[in-house]
Design a protein around this motif. Structure first.
Motif, PDB file in Angstrom:
ATOM      1  N   LYS A 326      21.328  78.504  28.911  1.00 26.71           N
ATOM      2  CA  LYS A 326      22.281  80.438  29.494  1.00 26.71           C
ATOM      3  C   LYS A 326      22.686  80.649  30.571  1.00 26.71           C
ATOM      4  CE  LYS A 326      17.981  81.886  26.260  1.00 26.71           C
ATOM      5  NZ  LYS A 326      18.829  83.452  26.152  1.00 26.71           N
ATOM      6  N   ARG A 327      22.195  79.803  31.998  1.00 27.41           N
ATOM      7  CA  ARG A 327      22.686  80.043  33.334  1.00 27.41           C
ATOM      8  C   ARG A 327      24.325  79.574  33.126  1.00 27.41           C
ATOM      9  NH1 ARG A 327      17.344  78.642  35.131  1.00 27.41           N
ATOM     10  NH2 ARG A 327      18.568  76.850  35.923  1.00 27.41           N
ATOM     11  N   GLN A 328      24.105  78.578  32.537  1.00 30.07           N
ATOM     12  CA  GLN A 328      25.853  77.969  32.682  1.00 30.07           C
ATOM     13  C   GLN A 328      27.125  79.451  31.422  1.00 30.07           C
ATOM     14  OE1 GLN A 328      25.766  73.886  32.424  1.00 30.07           O
ATOM     15  NE2 GLN A 328      24.893  73.961  33.951  1.00 30.07           N
ATOM     16  N   GLY A 329      25.900  80.128  30.463  1.00 35.25           N
ATOM     17  CA  GLY A 329      26.827  80.844  29.394  1.00 35.25           C
ATOM     18  C   GLY A 329      26.963  80.501  27.876  1.00 35.25           C
ATOM     19  N   ARG A 330      25.512  80.023  28.097  1.00 33.24           N
ATOM     20  CA  ARG A 330      24.968  80.145  26.698  1.00 33.24           C
ATOM     21  C   ARG A 330      25.773  79.586  25.639  1.00 33.24           C
ATOM     22  NH1 ARG A 330      22.484  87.317  26.540  1.00 33.24           N
ATOM     23  NH2 ARG A 330      21.684  86.866  28.954  1.00 33.24           N
ATOM     24  N   ASP A 331      25.826  80.194  24.131  1.00 31.55           N
ATOM     25  CA  ASP A 331      26.366  79.119  23.101  1.00 31.55           C
ATOM     26  C   ASP A 331      26.078  77.810  23.316  1.00 31.55           C
ATOM     27  OD1 ASP A 331      26.997  78.925  20.522  1.00 31.55           O
ATOM     28  OD2 ASP A 331      29.092  80.076  21.300  1.00 31.55           O
ATOM     29  N   ARG A 332      25.152  76.921  23.965  1.00 32.19           N
ATOM     30  CA  ARG A 332      25.799  75.638  24.311  1.00 32.19           C
ATOM     31  C   ARG A 332      24.536  75.042  24.547  1.00 32.19           C
ATOM     32  NH1 ARG A 332      29.005  76.468  29.396  1.00 32.19           N
ATOM     33  NH2 ARG A 332      29.555  77.849  28.495  1.00 32.19           N
ATOM     34  N   CYS A 333      24.171  73.363  24.298  1.00 30.84           N
ATOM     35  CA  CYS A 333      23.425  72.582  24.667  1.00 30.84           C
ATOM     36  C   CYS A 333      23.321  72.410  26.261  1.00 30.84           C
ATOM     37  CB  CYS A 333      23.491  71.538  23.851  1.00 30.84           C
ATOM     38  SG  CYS A 333      22.786  71.806  21.917  1.00 30.84           S
ATOM     39  N   LYS A 334      22.138  72.051  25.943  1.00 27.19           N
ATOM     40  CA  LYS A 334      22.176  70.821  28.309  1.00 27.19           C
ATOM     41  C   LYS A 334      20.571  69.720  27.805  1.00 27.19           C
ATOM     42  CE  LYS A 334      22.887  72.105  32.706  1.00 27.19           C
ATOM     43  NZ  LYS A 334      24.194  71.537  32.257  1.00 27.19           N
ATOM     44  N   ARG A 335      21.311  69.633  28.399  1.00 24.31           N
ATOM     45  CA  ARG A 335      20.453  68.063  28.347  1.00 24.31           C
ATOM     46  C   ARG A 335      19.577  67.841  29.659  1.00 24.31           C
ATOM     47  NH1 ARG A 335      20.891  62.318  27.798  1.00 24.31           N
ATOM     48  NH2 ARG A 335      18.061  61.327  27.937  1.00 24.31           N
ATOM     49  N   ALA A 336      17.828  67.453  29.474  1.00 27.41           N
ATOM     50  CA  ALA A 336      17.252  68.152  30.659  1.00 27.41           C
ATOM     51  C   ALA A 336      17.595  67.174  31.845  1.00 27.41           C
ATOM     52  CB  ALA A 336      16.012  66.789  30.351  1.00 27.41           C
ATOM     53  N   GLN A 337      17.657  67.425  33.090  1.00 29.07           N
ATOM     54  CA  GLN A 337      18.165  66.829  34.418  1.00 29.07           C
ATOM     55  C   GLN A 337      19.149  67.661  34.332  1.00 29.07           C
ATOM     56  OE1 GLN A 337      17.133  63.083  33.981  1.00 29.07           O
ATOM     57  NE2 GLN A 337      15.023  63.295  34.487  1.00 29.07           N
ATOM     58  N   SER A 338      19.812  68.878  33.915  1.00 33.83           N
ATOM     59  CA  SER A 338      21.155  69.326  33.976  1.00 33.83           C
ATOM     60  C   SER A 338      21.939  68.739  33.881  1.00 33.83           C
ATOM     61  CB  SER A 338      20.996  69.893  35.653  1.00 33.83           C
ATOM     62  OG  SER A 338      19.142  70.942  36.274  1.00 33.83           O
ATOM     63  N   ARG A 339      21.791  67.689  32.719  1.00 37.15           N
ATOM     64  CA  ARG A 339      23.007  66.589  32.206  1.00 37.15           C
ATOM     65  C   ARG A 339      23.823  67.091  31.187  1.00 37.15           C
ATOM     66  NH1 ARG A 339      24.141  62.222  29.051  1.00 37.15           N
ATOM     67  NH2 ARG A 339      21.687  61.818  28.547  1.00 37.15           N
ATOM     68  N   PRO A 340      25.001  67.476  31.307  1.00 32.57           N
ATOM     69  CA  PRO A 340      25.177  68.728  29.328  1.00 32.57           C
ATOM     70  C   PRO A 340      24.932  67.488  29.150  1.00 32.57           C
ATOM     71  CG  PRO A 340      27.033  68.214  31.457  1.00 32.57           C
ATOM     72  CD  PRO A 340      26.125  68.117  32.366  1.00 32.57           C
ATOM     73  N   LEU A 341      25.441  68.360  27.871  1.00 33.21           N
ATOM     74  CA  LEU A 341      25.708  66.886  26.863  1.00 33.21           C
ATOM     75  C   LEU A 341      27.256  66.804  26.590  1.00 33.21           C
ATOM     76  CD1 LEU A 341      24.091  68.565  23.284  1.00 33.21           C
ATOM     77  CD2 LEU A 341      23.210  66.474  24.612  1.00 33.21           C
ATOM     78  N   ALA A 342      27.667  65.710  25.813  1.00 35.33           N
ATOM     79  CA  ALA A 342      28.981  64.739  26.376  1.00 35.33           C
ATOM     80  C   ALA A 342      29.733  66.236  25.035  1.00 35.33           C
ATOM     81  CB  ALA A 342      29.354  64.113  25.960  1.00 35.33           C
TER      82      ALA A 342
END
Length: 342
Positions: A326-342
């Motif tokens: 949400k903080r990074q702009g919403r409408d997205r997935c994010k992996r735990a430990q702040s690692r974004p999905l590929a």
């Protein structure tokens, strides 16, 4: 000579009288036996008639099956309970009413009890003539002959369908979200524990994905809470369509959902499903007045056993990743430990 003749005639008269008396006694005895037999026959017929009336008038369903497992008799209550006419049941195998809700182990236990002690009782679900199901408390008894050989099986059915339906409704209230009909938090946590136990045995992965809707408050403020409920129901339906058959979509409350993706071979499988989920939520929802409502989703992803190994830790890490999305702009997935999905 005259004296001898007189004696002979007297003897003959006595013999005739004796024979006549004996015949009379025999006739009375035969008549008495005949009367007794007629009374007994009338009594037996009366008893048979009484048994037939009780058999057909009892409120419990009765089914009689011979040792070849063919139905030989059914009473009126069972016909009403099952929806079958008596004449359509006679000669049939009882399996025509199997509902599929009892497995092979159930029937194995039933037959062990029936053949062992001669009796079994328990709850069964059977299928009516029209395909609908009914529940019954069933008492089965084996009827044996003088040699101990089974001749018939006698089943007594008490209809408990309404009671079972009420019980299922109560259980659903405890485990099912009433709005979306999705599993609630309690059922989700139970399924998560099962998924983790299975993954530990099979060395598979489990993805725990906490999802929160973006823009949902705006829908409620603009269109009202009924429109908000409609959006939640539609989102729930769409999410169920993008996951696999063995996955779980649950609603925790408000606009928060959880996706449990079990039995994964690779993280990329979870990533593909979540990308489809994002696209499904992103599509406009048509409300009752045909106006479109727009929401999106922020999803956090935690993988067992890489990101955490306990259920609470997986949920907590996934929840933290969702807020990071949400903080990074919403409408997205994010992996735990702040690692974004590929």
């Amino acid at each position: 000579m005259a004296a001898v003749l007189e004696i002979s005639l007297a003897s003959l008269s006595s013999a005739v009288l004796a024979a006549a008396f004996t015949a009379w006694l025999m006739l009375r005895r035969v008549t008495g036996i005949s009367r007794l037999l007629r009374q007994r026959m009338r009594s037996a017929a009366a008893r048979e008639h009484l048994v037939a009336k009780v058999f057909d008038a009892t409120s419990e369903g009765i089914l009689v099956v011979d040792r070849d497992m063919r139905i030989v008799e059914a009473n009126r209550a069972f016909a009403a309970m099952s929806g079958y006419e008596r004449q359509h049941l006679i000669g049939q195998h009882p399996r025509i009413m199997q509902s599929g809700k009892q497995d092979a182990d159930f029937y194995k236990t039933m037959w062990q009890g029936l053949l062992g002690s001669g009796q079994w009782q328990g709850k069964v679900w059977d299928k009516r003539c029209d395909g609908s199901l009914f529940a019954a408390h069933l008492t089965l008894s084996a009827v044996r002959d003088e040699m101990g050989k089974v001749q018939y099986y006698f089943g007594l059915f008490t209809d408990i369908t309404e009671e079972c339906v009420r019980q299922e409704e109560i259980e659903q209230m405890a485990f099912i979200d009433p709005l979306t009909r999705l599993p609630n938090r309690r059922l989700m946590e139970d399924r998560l524990q099962q998924a983790l136990a299975f993954a530990a045995r099979t060395e598979k992965l489990v993805a725990v994905c906490v999802m929160d809707l973006d823009g949902f408050k705006n829908v409620n403020d603009t269109f009202g809470h009924e429109a908000g409920d409609a959006v939640l129901v539609e989102v729930a339906s769409r999410l169920q369509q993008v996951v696999r058959a063995n996955d779980t979509v649950a609603r925790l409350g408000g606009d928060e959902f959880v996706l449990l993706l079990a039995g994964l071979n690779d993280v990329s499988e979870a990533e593909e499903i979540l990308e489809r989920a994002l696209a499904a939520v992103r599509a406009p929802v048509r409300l009752a007045d045909e106006q479109p409502a727009y929401v999106s989703a922020s999803i956090g992803l935690a993988i067992f056993p890489h990101d955490a190994q306990l259920a609470d830790d997986l949920l907590r890490r996934s929840d933290a990743a969702m807020y990071a999305a949400k903080r990074q702009g919403r409408d997205r997935c994010k992996r735990a430990q702040s690692r974004p999905l590929a």
